[in-house]
Design a protein around this motif. Structure first.
Motif, PDB file in Angstrom:
ATOM      1  N   GLY A   2      68.716  17.768  48.038  1.00 37.97           N
ATOM      2  CA  GLY A   2      69.861  16.935  48.353  1.00 37.97           C
ATOM      3  C   GLY A   2      69.815  16.336  49.742  1.00 37.97           C
ATOM      4  N   ARG A   3      69.089  16.980  50.655  1.00 42.47           N
ATOM      5  CA  ARG A   3      69.000  16.435  52.016  1.00 42.47           C
ATOM      6  C   ARG A   3      68.260  15.100  52.033  1.00 42.47           C
ATOM      7  N   TYR A   4      67.325  14.935  51.113  1.00 38.55           N
ATOM      8  CA  TYR A   4      66.641  13.642  51.024  1.00 38.55           C
ATOM      9  C   TYR A   4      67.610  12.555  50.547  1.00 38.55           C
ATOM     10  N   CYS A   5      68.578  12.936  49.713  1.00 37.43           N
ATOM     11  CA  CYS A   5      69.615  11.983  49.341  1.00 37.43           C
ATOM     12  C   CYS A   5      70.439  11.603  50.563  1.00 37.43           C
ATOM     13  N   GLY A   6      70.672  12.561  51.453  1.00 39.77           N
ATOM     14  CA  GLY A   6      71.388  12.258  52.685  1.00 39.77           C
ATOM     15  C   GLY A   6      70.650  11.235  53.523  1.00 39.77           C
ATOM     16  N   ILE A   7      69.326  11.404  53.641  1.00 36.97           N
ATOM     17  CA  ILE A   7      68.515  10.425  54.377  1.00 36.97           C
ATOM     18  C   ILE A   7      68.616   9.061  53.708  1.00 36.97           C
ATOM     19  N   GLY A   8      68.552   9.055  52.365  1.00 35.60           N
ATOM     20  CA  GLY A   8      68.650   7.795  51.633  1.00 35.60           C
ATOM     21  C   GLY A   8      69.990   7.105  51.827  1.00 35.60           C
ATOM     22  N   GLU A   9      71.073   7.896  51.839  1.00 35.48           N
ATOM     23  CA  GLU A   9      72.403   7.317  52.032  1.00 35.48           C
ATOM     24  C   GLU A   9      72.521   6.685  53.421  1.00 35.48           C
ATOM     25  N   PHE A  10      72.069   7.375  54.445  1.00 31.31           N
ATOM     26  CA  PHE A  10      72.093   6.810  55.799  1.00 31.31           C
ATOM     27  C   PHE A  10      71.275   5.517  55.854  1.00 31.31           C
ATOM     28  N   SER A  11      70.114   5.529  55.198  1.00 28.57           N
ATOM     29  CA  SER A  11      69.236   4.358  55.235  1.00 28.57           C
ATOM     30  C   SER A  11      69.873   3.159  54.537  1.00 28.57           C
TER      31      SER A  11
ATOM     32  N   GLY B  92      73.055   2.645  54.318  1.00 33.53           N
ATOM     33  CA  GLY B  92      74.106   2.193  55.221  1.00 33.53           C
ATOM     34  C   GLY B  92      73.567   1.286  56.314  1.00 33.53           C
ATOM     35  N   PHE B  93      72.481   1.692  56.967  1.00 32.55           N
ATOM     36  CA  PHE B  93      71.875   0.859  58.011  1.00 32.55           C
ATOM     37  C   PHE B  93      71.271  -0.416  57.416  1.00 32.55           C
ATOM     38  N   TRP B  94      70.697  -0.280  56.221  1.00 40.91           N
ATOM     39  CA  TRP B  94      70.142  -1.436  55.515  1.00 40.91           C
ATOM     40  C   TRP B  94      71.225  -2.502  55.327  1.00 40.91           C
TER      41      TRP B  94
ATOM     42  N   CYS C 297      64.498   0.275  56.934  1.00 41.17           N
ATOM     43  CA  CYS C 297      65.598   1.037  56.324  1.00 41.17           C
ATOM     44  C   CYS C 297      65.487   1.029  54.802  1.00 41.17           C
ATOM     45  N   ALA C 298      65.120  -0.120  54.246  1.00 44.09           N
ATOM     46  CA  ALA C 298      64.967  -0.204  52.791  1.00 44.09           C
ATOM     47  C   ALA C 298      63.859   0.722  52.309  1.00 44.09           C
ATOM     48  N   GLU C 299      62.748   0.756  53.035  1.00 45.11           N
ATOM     49  CA  GLU C 299      61.633   1.613  52.628  1.00 45.11           C
ATOM     50  C   GLU C 299      61.981   3.087  52.777  1.00 45.11           C
TER      51      GLU C 299
ATOM     52  N   PHE D  63      53.890  -6.810  51.587  1.00 47.92           N
ATOM     53  CA  PHE D  63      53.541  -5.387  51.539  1.00 47.92           C
ATOM     54  C   PHE D  63      54.807  -4.554  51.343  1.00 47.92           C
ATOM     55  N   HIS D  64      55.834  -4.890  52.097  1.00 50.20           N
ATOM     56  CA  HIS D  64      57.123  -4.193  51.980  1.00 50.20           C
ATOM     57  C   HIS D  64      57.698  -4.336  50.565  1.00 50.20           C
ATOM     58  N   SER D  65      57.642  -5.538  50.002  1.00 53.66           N
ATOM     59  CA  SER D  65      58.223  -5.774  48.677  1.00 53.66           C
ATOM     60  C   SER D  65      57.498  -4.987  47.598  1.00 53.66           C
ATOM     61  N   VAL D  66      56.175  -5.012  47.647  1.00 57.53           N
ATOM     62  CA  VAL D  66      55.391  -4.277  46.642  1.00 57.53           C
ATOM     63  C   VAL D  66      55.717  -2.790  46.699  1.00 57.53           C
ATOM     64  N   ILE D  67      55.775  -2.246  47.905  1.00 55.92           N
ATOM     65  CA  ILE D  67      56.051  -0.816  48.060  1.00 55.92           C
ATOM     66  C   ILE D  67      57.437  -0.475  47.523  1.00 55.92           C
ATOM     67  N   CYS D  68      58.440  -1.230  47.930  1.00 53.56           N
ATOM     68  CA  CYS D  68      59.813  -0.913  47.550  1.00 53.56           C
ATOM     69  C   CYS D  68      60.005  -0.972  46.032  1.00 53.56           C
ATOM     70  N   TYR D  69      59.558  -2.037  45.407  1.00 59.81           N
ATOM     71  CA  TYR D  69      59.792  -2.171  43.972  1.00 59.81           C
ATOM     72  C   TYR D  69      58.965  -1.184  43.159  1.00 59.81           C
ATOM     73  N   THR D  70      57.770  -0.866  43.637  1.00 60.79           N
ATOM     74  CA  THR D  70      56.961   0.147  42.953  1.00 60.79           C
ATOM     75  C   THR D  70      57.623   1.513  43.015  1.00 60.79           C
ATOM     76  N   VAL D  71      58.138   1.858  44.193  1.00 60.16           N
ATOM     77  CA  VAL D  71      58.785   3.164  44.369  1.00 60.16           C
ATOM     78  C   VAL D  71      60.068   3.250  43.551  1.00 60.16           C
ATOM     79  N   ILE D  72      60.827   2.167  43.503  1.00 61.82           N
ATOM     80  CA  ILE D  72      62.065   2.180  42.703  1.00 61.82           C
ATOM     81  C   ILE D  72      61.752   2.374  41.224  1.00 61.82           C
ATOM     82  N   ILE D  73      60.724   1.704  40.737  1.00 62.49           N
ATOM     83  CA  ILE D  73      60.338   1.862  39.322  1.00 62.49           C
ATOM     84  C   ILE D  73      59.920   3.311  39.045  1.00 62.49           C
ATOM     85  N   MET D  74      59.158   3.905  39.958  1.00 55.09           N
ATOM     86  CA  MET D  74      58.759   5.309  39.791  1.00 55.09           C
ATOM     87  C   MET D  74      59.981   6.222  39.792  1.00 55.09           C
TER      88      MET D  74
END
Length: 515
Positions: free
Chosen positions: A34-43, A45-47, A73-75, A150-161
């Motif tokens: 759940g702490r990783y969800c906390g990092i994601g939530e903060f990110s 927010g800043f995003w 922040c998105a990554e 590079f950023h776009s490929v990484i983000c969309y690949t990770v979201i799909i995974m």
């Protein structure tokens, strides 16, 4: 007017994400997914904030800097959520470790951006297109750099995974928490569709970018962050260990280790980590009580007066610990885990001897139990060069004594017979050169081991035992009589069972001769 509404909406989203992140960090254990969800939530927010800030900027270079922070922040956000997902659905600790390396990508993006800023000057000549001045986010209209793709490929690949990972792995978590798996995946799908739609319009249909429904993208941020929070925060595996939020937990001096209801390791404080390091024990998210306190590291010596406490002793250093189990409950009063506290007992020798004696000795006579005899015979049989003699001694007609004088008085006969054996062993020094042990095999049967070099003493030894039994029987209604026998174990391969049976058979011949 529309721009002000979007600005206000994104500000609300950022505040909610920060609130979610704070709750995750305050209530989730250090090793919790759940702490990783906390990092994601903060990110997120800043995003959302950095995305909105660029609408107030006119300087090209400032806009590019803010865009870089938005990319990072998105990554971090998508990397946090896929790490959380992997820890919840993947059982292999090696695969979980590899998934954590996705956090390298935000660093790579930052390095690429720094290289671009330091070694190129093209960004200094960018200007906001005049026909796009009314666009809320002018930075998205600049020519795209290679690290953007590079950023776009990484983000969309990770979201799909992240979307497909819970469905690929048929895990117990998915079965026990279908709400988490389904709602989390649906929110991620909507988040992906919205952002990918924006990506397509931005790069391939810029002439209709003015009509892009920005509120749809903002709602995807709100839905993904909120659904993730509710589906994770209120799962029993994530909200059950509120103890971590107490300041006392980390400052307390004695070790505390937290487990779930199924004995799965959740968290430990600094003192517990030092204790585990001392015994060279590696703890991971898959560890449970049995894998941490293994028999080659610790020995359970017995329980205390409370059913929720017990004693542990280190095999190597012989330190003794008093362990107390305390249950943890949710706000609905449902048991959701427990934690163990460890108190080191400095007066080791006294407690350990008492516990060891209680675990391996007969309560009535103080003699060692049958299980200890088997181990003792095995050790002596392999360490002694000369043959061993196994001696059996038995109280005759013990059942008849129980019927005539009662159990309590019969126990007195048993105790005195064991004392007669102990005193006779000491008097004749018949266990010379060996550890002096007397074992109670059953209610009336006792045995012990002597070296074959003391075989000549056995006759006088048996006479002494019978004489002491006769002395005890004076002025008593019932006589204390016994039968004695022994066997010589010459073959090293002879088991304790065979040696004991042979001595017992010889003892039965003695009973026949007495009768």
């Amino acid at each position: 007017m529309f721009g002000n509404k979007i600005l206000f909406f994104k500000l609300i989203i950022a505040i909610l994400c920060f609130f979610y992140g704070i709750l995750f960090f305050q209530t989730c254990p250090k090793s919790s997914a759940g702490r990783y969800c906390g990092i994601g939530e903060f990110s997120i927010g800043f995003w959302s904030i950095f995305d909105e800030i660029q609408s107030f900027l006119q300087n090209t270079e400032s806009i590019l800097y803010i865009q870089t922070l938005t990319y990072i922040c998105a990554e971090v956000a998508v990397c946090s959520f896929i790490t959380f997902t992997s820890k919840m659905v993947i059982s292999s600790p090696i695969k979980k470790q590899y998934i954590s390396y996705v956090f390298l990508f935000p660093g790579i993006t930052l390095i690429l951006n720094i290289i671009t800023e330091l070694f190129t000057t093209s960004h200094l000549f960018l200007c906001i297109p005049k026909n796009m001045l009314i666009t809320t986010y002018p930075g998205y209209n600049f020519p795209k750099t290679y690290y953007y793709y590079f950023h776009s490929v990484i983000c969309y690949t990770v979201i799909i995974m992240t979307i497909f990972m819970p469905f690929i792995h048929n895990t117990r978590h998915k079965k026990n928490s279908p709400l988490l798996s389904l709602s989390y995946a649906l929110a991620a799908i909507y988040f992906f569709i919205s952002n990918f739609y924006k990506f397509i319009i931005e790069n391939f249909f810029p002439y209709i970018y003015l009509n892009f429904p920005e509120q749809m993208n903002s709602i995807s941020f709100l839905v993904f962050s909120t659904v993730t929070f509710f589906s994770v925060f209120f799962q029993k595996d994530e909200y059950n260990l509120r103890l971590v939020t107490e300041k006392l937990y980390d400052s307390i001096e004695f070790p505390i280790i937290i487990f779930s209801n199924d004995d799965k390791y959740i968290d430990s404080n600094k003192s517990a980590n030092e204790l585990m390091e001392k015994y060279r024990i590696n703890i991971s998210g898959n560890s449970n009580f049995s894998s941490i306190f293994t028999e080659d590291k610790f020995s359970t010596l017995g329980t205390s007066s409370s059913a929720d406490s017990f004693f542990l002793s280190g095999i190597q250093d012989k330190h003794l610990y008093y362990c107390k189990k305390t249950n943890l409950f949710s706000f609905t009063k449902k048991q959701i885990g427990y934690y163990l506290t460890f108190a080191k007992i400095d007066i080791y020798s006294e407690h350990l001897k008492h516990l060891d004696h209680a675990a391996h000795s007969d309560e009535l006579t103080g003699c060692k139990k049958r299980t200890s005899f088997d181990q003792f015979y095995l050790e002596q049989n392999h360490s002694k060069k000369e043959p061993l003699i196994v001696i059996c001694a038995r109280i005759n007609h013990l059942e008849q004594l129980n019927e005539k004088i009662g159990l309590k008085k019969t126990d007195l006969y048993v105790v005195n017979f064991s004392n007669i054996l102990k005193n006779s062993i000491t008097k004749h020094n018949i266990q010379n050169g060996m550890e002096k042990n007397l074992f109670r095999i059953s209610g009336s049967l006792f045995t012990f081991i002597v070296s074959a070099k003391n075989q000549d003493e056995i006759v006088d030894f048996f006479k002494t035992i019978r004489r002491e039994c006769s002395a005890f029987s004076k002025n008593r209604v019932e006589q204390l009589s016994c039968s004695l026998g022994y066997s010589v174990s010459i073959n090293k391969e002879t088991t304790s069972e065979k040696a004991l049976q042979k001595s017992f058979d010889n003892m039965m011949l003695d009973i026949a001769s007495v009768n």
